[in-house]
Design a protein around this motif. Structure first.
Motif, PDB file in Angstrom:
ATOM      1  N   MET B   1      20.183 -18.702 -43.807  1.00 17.20           N
ATOM      2  CA  MET B   1      21.389 -19.314 -43.620  1.00 17.20           C
ATOM      3  C   MET B   1      22.704 -19.383 -42.736  1.00 17.20           C
ATOM      4  SD  MET B   1      23.108 -18.215 -47.680  1.00 17.20           S
ATOM      5  CE  MET B   1      21.519 -18.164 -48.442  1.00 17.20           C
ATOM      6  N   LYS B   2      22.626 -19.855 -42.548  1.00 18.86           N
ATOM      7  CA  LYS B   2      23.373 -20.677 -40.722  1.00 18.86           C
ATOM      8  C   LYS B   2      24.631 -20.449 -41.501  1.00 18.86           C
ATOM      9  CE  LYS B   2      20.250 -23.002 -38.928  1.00 18.86           C
ATOM     10  NZ  LYS B   2      20.310 -24.636 -37.002  1.00 18.86           N
ATOM     11  N   GLN B   5      28.376 -16.281 -46.027  1.00 21.20           N
ATOM     12  CA  GLN B   5      28.591 -17.425 -47.854  1.00 21.20           C
ATOM     13  C   GLN B   5      28.846 -16.086 -48.544  1.00 21.20           C
ATOM     14  OE1 GLN B   5      26.904 -19.852 -48.563  1.00 21.20           O
ATOM     15  NE2 GLN B   5      26.209 -20.379 -46.676  1.00 21.20           N
ATOM     16  N   HIS B   8      27.036 -13.144 -49.271  1.00 19.22           N
ATOM     17  CA  HIS B   8      26.877 -11.970 -48.543  1.00 19.22           C
ATOM     18  C   HIS B   8      27.671 -11.210 -48.394  1.00 19.22           C
ATOM     19  CE1 HIS B   8      25.066 -15.326 -46.044  1.00 19.22           C
ATOM     20  NE2 HIS B   8      24.163 -13.952 -45.813  1.00 19.22           N
ATOM     21  N   ALA B  14      21.267 -11.110 -51.584  1.00 16.01           N
ATOM     22  CA  ALA B  14      22.281 -11.619 -49.891  1.00 16.01           C
ATOM     23  C   ALA B  14      23.210 -10.783 -49.315  1.00 16.01           C
ATOM     24  CB  ALA B  14      23.396 -12.771 -50.577  1.00 16.01           C
TER      25      ALA B  14
END
Lengths: 336, 336
Positions: B1-2, B5, B8, B14
């Protein structure tokens, strides 16, 4: 001044006044009173009770700041104290960093600081060093706290998830998900006020009752990610698996109600005053009795075991086994 | 993922992935690798070099995240390391708490973490325990970091501002206000790029050169509030006063330019790599020579003395003495 100003974090007079009038008074202790850039702690005070230093940190960003059973200040002491205590150490010293939003009501900050001080005092923990930053309106939401904690681990204690092996028994020290459900209720306005209360507590006293029991192998406090996250950590660290029994999970009826309402699982809900404990089979009944005899562990239960089969599995209410994945994310942000 | 989120920071998959892929790799060390809720540090590694633990914390909220001479990650290591080091201790262990805004570019976080890791490694400091929180977009501005640091103070060293007495000499280890002026230039777009550079540095090596000099009494790193804030702290802690000599203050010409442009005083500007040192008169020349012989202290100077007369005073360029008040606030917020 009735609200926090940028000047309160600037290194000037306003900051000095805030430190003197609020923090120094509330946290009053000889280390803080030295007012150096660092607390200076006699190493002998640590080596007297152990051979290793337990050192842990957490930041607290919970929203709302106040909730049934606690507030961000109490949480900031309990959470870090527990991360130190699950090593077997007695948490003794905390650092404390505040990030404040310009415009925060000074009364709110005072209430949070007073709560931190009371929680720390009750747990015999000294808040010995700190820092305050203020950011402009909109650059942070109200108030964040970071604490770092220290304590000494007694020479005889080597608790760790890597020691777990198949057949070991898993216990939980009480009901699941009370903290997560209480915050969810407030945030989503579920209207269950009065029934739901965070379990936020310093767990040192109940952990201390386990220190002399042979066969206690691993402790974690089940915070973000709940008991399920700890089960996955235990499985990964031990190289084995975890089997949990759904029928044995202690869950308060109001928490169960929230879960059914929203289709969520209390296993994934955050706790702030619950331990997951892995013990050798021969120690399980003694540990259970010890937990249940303590006010913080009345609802303790045996909830599973370490298995040969890797991964985390759940035996459901009707005996059907299924894989329990670690969710991608928790039900809601800013839970702690 | 860039981008970062909410997931996270949630305790789920995540977050575990972010920890494994980024933090564990960048900060790689045996304490972190244990993946327990706390780092476990042999107390013998501390008692071997001292009898007191120096423990300090700071949160970092600087804006912008990257600036000439450093970034928030480098700053988060240097700032806390220096607060430990000015006690005479060698900073050894750091905790690290991130508060991330949802939507932060992952590349930005990686750059900051890489910089932290490089700064810590160069200073022989291990980042042994950590925490990550993610708040929704708008609840924090990009990225905040808290670090807490530990080191042992050698038994023979008892530096402290309370030991200062009239006649003691004050030195600064280099030019004033470089960090503050560099940030001010970026934030106010003064267009002086290329000339202004933060002095952000770990000061342990230069401090270590002072450990064996008798007569060294008190050290502080002059961060928020600048040299003026330290002068006020020294005055308050010693119960004496401070006299500073304007003509003796080392100031880079570009910083002087910013000050003249904005009508500000470099004495109040933040530094992130400068010490103020109080020494007995007999030690002053030796300390000055020692400082100037070190790359971090080339521009060191004697800038004042401890006086009988209370408060902080400045002898101006033309010999006129005036009271130097501690400003209500720094020139700008989010300087560190």
């Amino acid at each position: 001044m009735k609200t926090v100003q940028i000047a309160h974090g600037s290194g000037g007079q306003a900051m000095q006044q805030l430190i003197n009038d609020l923090f120094m008074r509330a946290f009053d202790n000889p280390w803080l009173a030295e007012q150096e850039d660092q607390a200076r702690i006699a190493l002998a005070s640590l080596t007297a009770s152990g051979d290793r230093l337990a050192f842990s940190t957490d930041s607290y960003v919970i929203d709302p700041l106040f909730f049934p059973g606690g507030d961000i200040g109490k949480l900031a002491v309990c959470g870090t104290a527990n991360d130190v205590a699950v090593s077997g150490a007695i948490p003794r010293y905390l650092s404390c960093g505040f990030i404040l939003e310009e415009g925060l009501e000074m009364a709110t900050l005072e209430q949070v600081v007073t709560s931190m001080a009371a929680t720390a005092k009750a747990a015999d923990i000294a808040i010995v060093t700190g820092d305050t930053k203020v950011v402009p309106r909109g650059a942070a939401d109200k108030l964040f706290i970071n604490t770092a904690g220290l304590g000494a681990i007694p020479a005889g204690i080597h608790w760790g998830a890597q020691q777990l092996q198949p057949g070991d028994v898993l216990l939980v020290s009480g009901t699941l998900g009370d903290h997560g459900a209480a915050i969810l209720n407030l945030r989503e306005q579920l209207g269950l006020d009065g029934c739901l209360r965070s379990d936020c507590a310093v767990l040192t006293p109940i952990i201390q009752t386990l220190r002399d029991i042979p066969g206690v192998k691993a402790l974690r406090d089940a915070t973000r990610g709940g008991v399920n996250a700890v089960a996955h950590e235990f499985a990964a660290a031990s190289g084995c698996g975890v089997m949990l029994y759904e029928a044995k999970m202690p869950v308060n009826s109001a928490v169960r109600g929230v879960c059914e309402l929203l289709g969520l699982d209390a296993l994934n809900f955050a706790n702030e005053g619950k331990l997951v404990i892995g013990v050798a089979p021969a120690a399980a009944e003694r540990v259970l009795a010890q937990l249940q005899a303590h006010p913080l562990g009345r609802d303790a239960a045996i909830i599973g075991e370490i298995s040969e089969r890797r991964g985390v599995h759940l035996t459901g209410l009707y005996g059907v086994r299924r894989t329990l994945d670690l969710p991608h994310a928790e039900p809601l942000p800013r839970i702690c």
